[in-house]
Design a protein around this motif. Structure first.
Motif, PDB file in Angstrom:
ATOM      1  N   THR A  88      -0.812   0.534  30.338  1.00 44.51           N
ATOM      2  CA  THR A  88      -1.485  -0.704  29.944  1.00 44.51           C
ATOM      3  C   THR A  88      -1.836  -0.572  28.470  1.00 44.51           C
ATOM      4  N   GLU A 141      -3.771  -2.564  24.808  1.00 43.76           N
ATOM      5  CA  GLU A 141      -4.507  -3.626  24.124  1.00 43.76           C
ATOM      6  C   GLU A 141      -4.563  -3.254  22.645  1.00 43.76           C
ATOM      7  N   SER A 162       2.671  -9.902  30.076  1.00 45.74           N
ATOM      8  CA  SER A 162       1.275 -10.358  30.123  1.00 45.74           C
ATOM      9  C   SER A 162       1.088 -11.348  31.263  1.00 45.74           C
ATOM     10  N   LEU A 178       7.136  -5.223  27.971  1.00 47.55           N
ATOM     11  CA  LEU A 178       5.741  -5.654  28.037  1.00 47.55           C
ATOM     12  C   LEU A 178       5.647  -6.919  28.866  1.00 47.55           C
ATOM     13  N   CYS A 204      -1.804  -6.240  27.616  1.00 42.98           N
ATOM     14  CA  CYS A 204      -0.526  -6.372  28.322  1.00 42.98           C
ATOM     15  C   CYS A 204      -0.221  -5.057  29.042  1.00 42.98           C
TER      16      CYS A 204
END
Ligand code: PRT
Ligand code: ZN
Length: 283
Positions: free
Chosen positions: A178, A180, A160, A158, A92
Motif C-alpha cells: 500500500t 501514500e 485506487s 497501482l 493507492c
C-alpha cells in the motif's frame, strides 16, 4: 542559514495536494506550470517541480533537501532517504491482477507466468519473498491492456478505485504494497533546524485536517453528560450564556468518529451544534 529545496511533482496526481499542503503551511510561492523552480518569499525555501520518478534520487543525492512523493516510487527507485511524515493523500495499492476468466487461483499458479508491470523492483522482491518464479515484463505504461493483447498472463499495477481493472476485464488477485504520499528528506539534512520547523508546520496542518472545531449549547443539568463525551485538545472550554443556566461548550472532535459523537451529544442534551473546519493545531 542555507536555503532549503523541496521537490514536488510538477504535474500529475500529487501536484495539487502537495501545493495545497505547502500553502497551508503558510509558504508563499508562485505555482507557475512553466517554471521548474519557485522561490518561497517568506521562508528560506525553494520549490523544485519535477517528474515524480526523479524525486527520490534528487533527495538521496542532496540536490533537494526534502521531497513529497509516493512510497511506491521511493521503493521502486530504492533511494536511501529518511521518511519524515506520511501525508494522507495519494493513497493507492500496488496489486497483482489477473483476467476475470483466468484459472490462476493461488500465488503458486503465478510460477512460470508472465506479469507486466512498471514496478519490476518491488514486484521482484515480493515474488522472491513468496518463493514464486514469474517472468516479469517491464513496460512503461498502459499495463492494464497487456493481458488483452496477449503480452502477459497477469499485471502488477497501482489501484485506487479499481475502475481501470474492471473496465479492462481484470480482477485484483494479490496485494503487493500500500502507498501514500510521504514527506522525505536527505539523510544529511534530516536534523537541520529549518527542516524541523517545516515538519512541525506540516504536522499542525495534518492534525487540523483530522479534527473539527465544535461549539454547542447545553443546559447546566446536562453539562457533565455532554463534557464526558468530549476529549478536546486538553479539556473543553465552557462559557456562560446570557440565558441563565445555559452554557456554550467549545471543543475539537476527531473527524473519524464525528457523526457517532454528534448523535451521542444530541442525546445527552446538546443543542445548536456548530461545526467548523480547523486551519492549524499547534501543540
Ligand atoms: O509525470 P510524472 O512521472 O510525474 O507522473 P506519473 O504519471 O508517473 O504519476 P501519476 O501522476 O499518475 O501518479 C503519481 C502518484 O500518485 C503515484 O506514484 C502514486 O503514488 C499515486 N497514485 C494514487 C496513483 C494512483 N493513485 C493511481 N490510481 N498513481 C497511478 N494510478 C493509476 C494506475 O497506475 C492505473 O493506471 O491509475 C490507474 C488506476 O486507477 P483506478 O482508480 O482506476 O484504480
Ligand atoms: Zn512518474
Amino acid at each position: 542559514m542555507k536555503t532549503l529545496k523541496i521537490a514536488i511533482q510538477k504535474s500529475g496526481r500529487l501536484n495539487e495536494k502537495s501545493v495545497e499542503l505547502l500553502k497551508n503551511c503558510g509558504l508563499n510561492f508562485e505555482n507557475y506550470k512553466s517554471s521548474l523552480i519557485s522561490p518561497v518569499s517568506n521562508f528560506p525555501l525553494e520549490i523544485l517541480f519535477l517528474r515524480d520518478d526523479d524525486i527520490p534520487e534528487y533527495v538521496q543525492d542532496g540536490i533537494a533537501d526534502l521531497g513529497i512523493v509516493g512510497e511506491n516510487v521511493i521503493q521502486e527507485t530504492e533511494a536511501e532517504v529518511s521518511y519524515l511524515q506520511r501525508l494522507g493523500f495519494g493513497k493507492c495499492s500496488l496489486k497483482i491482477a489477473v483476467p476475470n476468466n483466468n484459472d490462476i487461483q493461488s500465488l503458486t499458479d503465478l510460477n512460470g507466468k508472465a506479469i507486466a508491470t512498471t514496478y519490476p523492483v518491488i514486484l521482484g522482491k515480493f515474488l522472491k519473498e513468496q518463493g514464486i518464479q514469474s517472468d516479469i515484463r517491464t513496460i512503461s505504461g498502459s499495463v492494464e491492456i497487456s493481458p488483452g493483447l496477449g503480452l502477459s498472463d497477469a499485471i502488477c499495477d497501482l489501484v485506487s478505485t479499481g475502475g481501470t481493472l474492471k473496465s479492462n476485464g481484470l480482477k485484483p488477485f494479490a496485494d503487493v504494497m500500500t502507498s501514500e504520499a510521504v514527506l522525505i528528506s536527505c539523510k544529511a539534512t534530516e536534523d537541520n533546524e529549518l527542516v524541523k520547523e517545516l515538519i512541525q508546520r506540516v504536522q499542525s496542518v495534518l492534525r487540523a485536517k483530522e479534527t473539527k472545531y465544535v461549539v454547542l449549547n447545553v443546559h447546566q443539568d446536562n453539562l457533565e453528560a455532554v463534557t464526558a463525551l468530549l476529549p478536546g485538545v486538553k479539556s473543553p472550554s465552557v462559557v456562560n450564556l446570557a440565558e441563565p443556566d445555559w452554557v456554550a461548550v467549545h471543543t475539537v472532535i476527531p473527524e473519524r468518529d464525528f457523526w457517532d459523537r454528534i448523535s451521542q451529544l444530541k442525546q445527552a442534551g446538546a443543542q445548536g451544534i456548530v461545526v467548523m473546519p480547523i486551519e492549524k493545531i499547534i501543540l
